[in-house]
Motif scaffolding. Structure first.
Motif, PDB file in Angstrom:
ATOM      1  N   TRP A 237      -6.747   0.040  -6.610  1.00 47.93           N
ATOM      2  CA  TRP A 237      -7.372   0.555  -5.391  1.00 47.93           C
ATOM      3  C   TRP A 237      -6.955   2.012  -5.154  1.00 47.93           C
ATOM      4  O   TRP A 237      -6.536   2.392  -4.083  1.00 47.93           O
ATOM      5  N   THR A 238      -7.090   2.810  -6.214  1.00 49.57           N
ATOM      6  CA  THR A 238      -6.721   4.229  -6.131  1.00 49.57           C
ATOM      7  C   THR A 238      -7.433   4.986  -7.237  1.00 49.57           C
ATOM      8  O   THR A 238      -7.736   4.423  -8.300  1.00 49.57           O
ATOM      9  N   GLU A 239      -7.720   6.252  -6.980  1.00 48.85           N
ATOM     10  CA  GLU A 239      -8.262   7.114  -8.029  1.00 48.85           C
ATOM     11  C   GLU A 239      -7.148   7.726  -8.868  1.00 48.85           C
ATOM     12  O   GLU A 239      -7.399   8.287  -9.929  1.00 48.85           O
ATOM     13  N   ASN A 240      -5.919   7.663  -8.371  1.00 51.30           N
ATOM     14  CA  ASN A 240      -4.791   8.265  -9.075  1.00 51.30           C
ATOM     15  C   ASN A 240      -4.279   7.337 -10.168  1.00 51.30           C
ATOM     16  O   ASN A 240      -4.484   6.125 -10.121  1.00 51.30           O
TER      17      ASN A 240
ATOM     18  N   ASP B 292       0.851  -1.186   0.000  1.00 50.38           N
ATOM     19  CA  ASP B 292       0.000   0.000   0.000  1.00 50.38           C
ATOM     20  C   ASP B 292       0.889   1.239   0.000  1.00 50.38           C
ATOM     21  O   ASP B 292       1.433   1.624   1.036  1.00 50.38           O
ATOM     22  N   GLY B 293       1.092   1.838  -1.167  1.00 48.62           N
ATOM     23  CA  GLY B 293       1.905   3.047  -1.246  1.00 48.62           C
ATOM     24  C   GLY B 293       3.395   2.802  -1.172  1.00 48.62           C
ATOM     25  O   GLY B 293       4.156   3.715  -0.841  1.00 48.62           O
TER      26      GLY B 293
ATOM     27  N   ARG C 290      -1.270  -1.918  -4.344  1.00 46.47           N
ATOM     28  CA  ARG C 290      -2.379  -1.008  -4.079  1.00 46.47           C
ATOM     29  C   ARG C 290      -1.911   0.406  -3.768  1.00 46.47           C
ATOM     30  O   ARG C 290      -0.759   0.650  -3.454  1.00 46.47           O
ATOM     31  N   LYS C 291      -2.873   1.321  -3.860  1.00 46.85           N
ATOM     32  CA  LYS C 291      -2.763   2.668  -3.310  1.00 46.85           C
ATOM     33  C   LYS C 291      -1.492   3.391  -3.753  1.00 46.85           C
ATOM     34  O   LYS C 291      -0.675   3.831  -2.949  1.00 46.85           O
ATOM     35  N   ASP C 292      -1.330   3.498  -5.077  1.00 45.41           N
ATOM     36  CA  ASP C 292      -0.231   4.267  -5.678  1.00 45.41           C
ATOM     37  C   ASP C 292       1.138   3.642  -5.479  1.00 45.41           C
ATOM     38  O   ASP C 292       2.158   4.326  -5.617  1.00 45.41           O
TER      39      ASP C 292
END
Length: 690
Positions: A230-233, A183-184, A206-208
């Protein structure tokens, strides 16, 4: 080579975020940012009976680095090399695995047993600068896995079997247990693992999370296999190659909102009559840009799907016994603008991946790598076995059959050093935290008189001469500090810092400093092969300072232009004297800069030693950032030989010093560039630190 001698010879991607593009020499104090931290091969004190530290020199697998997007320099991280700067520890319990994986220091953690996670589903929170590697096929994580949180970076998870957290119900959100979840995180390499039968994902990116490479893994017996997003980016950059997906239902992978997803040479297989049936294969979702090439799909339902908002470019894929959706559309990107790679033929993928994916017995084991290695130590203060580097080299047996590692403690060693041709397999490595800590320096020039009479000549002026095959020099500085301004009356100002006259020479994480003729790369004799791979290094000079007839690659390095002795700005980066039918000098994925005037330096000129008409000089500069110091007409004649009769070209360079194609600025086509990559220069040699 002097300019006077030359004139008398007439008788003839990367992309902008690359961390290497830093200001040198003004920022040369930052040179250590390219060094891989502390010493390579010396280990600390934190060894226990159950988690014991290796005291031999680091084997190749402990120093392995990622390819693909995980190799890209970005976000302040120069590629992915894991814990190679730290202690090697062997663990057999969950407590020890967790202790080292969650530590702040770098570690290479060798898992040498089956570790049953307690409680089931436990995901160890791995911190940055770690390599977690299975010892051959012995490293198993059962009932749990690993979690890489926000900002965690430079992590390698390799050669492990991670399995069996499944609790009896697929899609059971009470048991959201993954093998590897990030995650990130960034700069992560997942390689040669066997991942299977987990309660949720085998891999979740996930998450960028970004700058991830997933290679040579077996992924099987699972429902939600490999999810990305799992990100809008739209940030994730990921490479997925040579993986075997077998009996996996969905997410093979599912890729949502990835900026760049490069999938190649994967084998996706759904075998008839088994309990798990594939729902879909590769899926490009959201605003993903995906390139899918030379992969093999056998028996898969809906092998390739895409959303209307996503792009997916297919090239060279094979589909056997598949059904349902097989889609593509839009424009994506060129992976080779980010990193080099060579895709296997699609027909070879099933056999190659089935035989090569998953844990290897040769990875994570020390016996074969270290049993024949010998380590010698050099310390200027007398605390080592030798006080000079040459004395240590002299102690290496003639025709030694196996690796000898010479560890050089920090300090400045003023001596001219030679590795003779009859002493191959020598590694010279500085043990300081930075390559600046260990300096080999001398000030000889070609026209100087040697003790006993005669002059040094250009090769003889070298501070460090490498004449033995399979030599490595790592994590130190090599300097020729000849003062040209104070010696204007001398005839012969060539002053070599580092000379190679051998094959398979690996120069890694160095600073090589001089003015005229800094780095000379030759062969042992005419007709001999002399391959040199220079990586993650700084090379400083002004006149013909990367030169010779060797087959040489300068990769991911900074080439710094220096002013002349009188403060003027003028010079030539390369002066190849390549033999016909050989490769010459390749500069790739690098930066050329320096505190010199705009438009004052050529990229190179063609050296025909002594008017030799049989040579065919070659320099290729590709995917490299060129400062404004480079001339708009970057190639020059030399000694009466027109450069256009020889081999000079560029490809996709960037920066103020780059330019478009013209008769004075040849550019490779994409097809030509495909034959002028690092692998084409090195052939069957794959340099690895050892």
């Amino acid at each position: 080579m002097s300019e006077q001698q030359h004139s008398n010879a007439r008788h003839r991607y990367r992309r902008g975020r690359k961390a290497l593009a830093i200001g040198v020499p003004l920022a040369l104090t930052a040179a250590g940012t390219l060094a891989y931290g502390t010493d390579l091969g010396l280990f600390g004190e934190d060894a226990q009976q159950r988690a014991s530290a290796t005291t031999a020199v680091a084997p190749e697998w402990a120093a392995a680095t990622a390819d693909g997007f995980a190799s890209v320099n970005s976000l302040g991280q120069n590629g992915t090399y894991g814990g190679r700067d730290g202690q090697i520890v062997t663990v057999k319990t969950q407590a020890d695995l967790e202790k080292y994986a969650t530590a702040t220091q770098p570690y290479v953690i060798v898992v040498a047993a089956t570790i049953d996670m307690n409680p089931v589903g436990k995901e160890i929170k791995v911190q940055s600068d770690k390599t977690i590697v299975g010892a051959g096929t012995a490293g198993h994580i059962v009932g749990g896995g690993f979690f890489l949180g926000q900002g965690v970076h430079n992590v390698i998870i390799r050669n492990l079997t991670i399995r069996d957290s499944y609790q009896g119900v697929w899609n059971d959100k009470d048991h959201d247990f993954d093998a590897i979840q990030m995650d990130g995180a960034h700069h992560i390499w997942i390689d040669h693992n066997d991942l299977r039968h987990m309660a949720d994902g085998l891999i979740d990116v996930r998450k960028d999370s970004t700058d991830v490479t997933v290679s040579w893994n077996k992924l099987s017996d699972n429902n939600k296999t490999f999810g990305i997003g799992w990100t809008e980016n739209v940030k994730t950059d990921i490479t997925i190659h040579h993986n075997w997906f077998r009996e996996t239902e969905q997410r093979n992978p599912s890729t949502d909102n990835a900026a760049h997803a490069h999938l190649y040479n994967n084998f996706l297989e759904d075998v008839a009559g088994t309990t798990i049936k594939s729902s879909y294969g590769n899926y490009s979702r959201g605003r993903t840009k995906m390139v899918l090439e030379n992969s093999y799909f056998q028996g898969m339902n809906n092998p390739v799907t895409k959303d209307s908002t996503a792009t997916l470019v297919q090239k060279g894929n094979t589909f056997v016994g598949t059904s349902g959706r097989n889609e593509s559309g839009g424009t994506a990107f060129d992976p080779k603008s980010f990193y080099g790679y060579t895709a296997d033929k699609t027909a070879d993928v099933p056999s190659r991946v089935k035989s090569g994916a998953g844990p290897r017995s040769s990875i994570g084991t020390t016996a074969a790598s270290t049993k024949a290695a010998t380590t010698l130590t050099v310390a200027k203060d007398g605390s080592g076995q030798y006080s000079t580097l040459q004395a240590a080299i002299n102690a290496v047996p003639a025709n030694n059959p196996s690796r000898v590692v010479i560890q050089v403690q920090p300090g400045t060693y003023r001596e001219a050093v030679t590795v003779p041709a009859n002493k191959p397999h020598v590694t010279i490595v500085g043990t300081g935290a930075s390559r600046k800590d260990t300096v080999i320096v001398e000030g000889h020039a070609a026209g100087m008189t040697k003790p006993g009479g005669g002059t040094y000549g250009t090769p003889g002026s070298a501070t460090l001469s490498v004449k033995a095959d399979d030599t490595q020099v790592r994590n130190l500085s090599v300097t020729n500090d000849f003062n040209e301004g104070a010696n204007q009356s001398l005839n012969g100002h060539q002053a070599v810092a580092l000379l190679t006259q051998a094959d398979k020479v690996f120069l890694d994480s160095l600073i090589v400093t001089g003015d005229q003729d800094t780095l000379e790369m030759e062969t042992a004799a005419k007709g001999a092969l002399g391959r040199v791979y220079v990586k993650n290094s700084y090379i400083l000079g002004n006149v013909d300072f990367i030169f010779g007839r060797g087959t040489a690659v300068v990769d991911r390095s900074v080439i710094t232009l220096r002013k002349r002795w009188d403060g003027s700005s003028a010079g030539y980066v390369t002066a190849p004297s390549t033999e016909a039918n050989r490769k010459g000098i390749l500069i790739t994925n690098s930066t050329v800069n320096g505190d010199v005037s705009n438009g004052s330096f050529f990229l190179g000129r063609n050296w025909h030693p002594g008017g030799d008409t049989t040579v065919d000089p070659q320099t290729t500069v590709r995917e490299t950032s060129l400062s404004g110091a480079i001339k708009s007409t970057p190639w020059s004649d030399m000694g009466g030989f027109p450069w256009k009769d020889d081999r000079f070209a560029e490809y996709k360079n960037t920066g103020a010093g780059s330019g478009s194609a013209s008769s004075n600025r040849p550019q490779l086509t994409d097809a030509q560039a495909a034959g002028q990559e690092v692998a084409d220069w090195l052939g069957d040699w794959a340099p690895n630190a050892s």
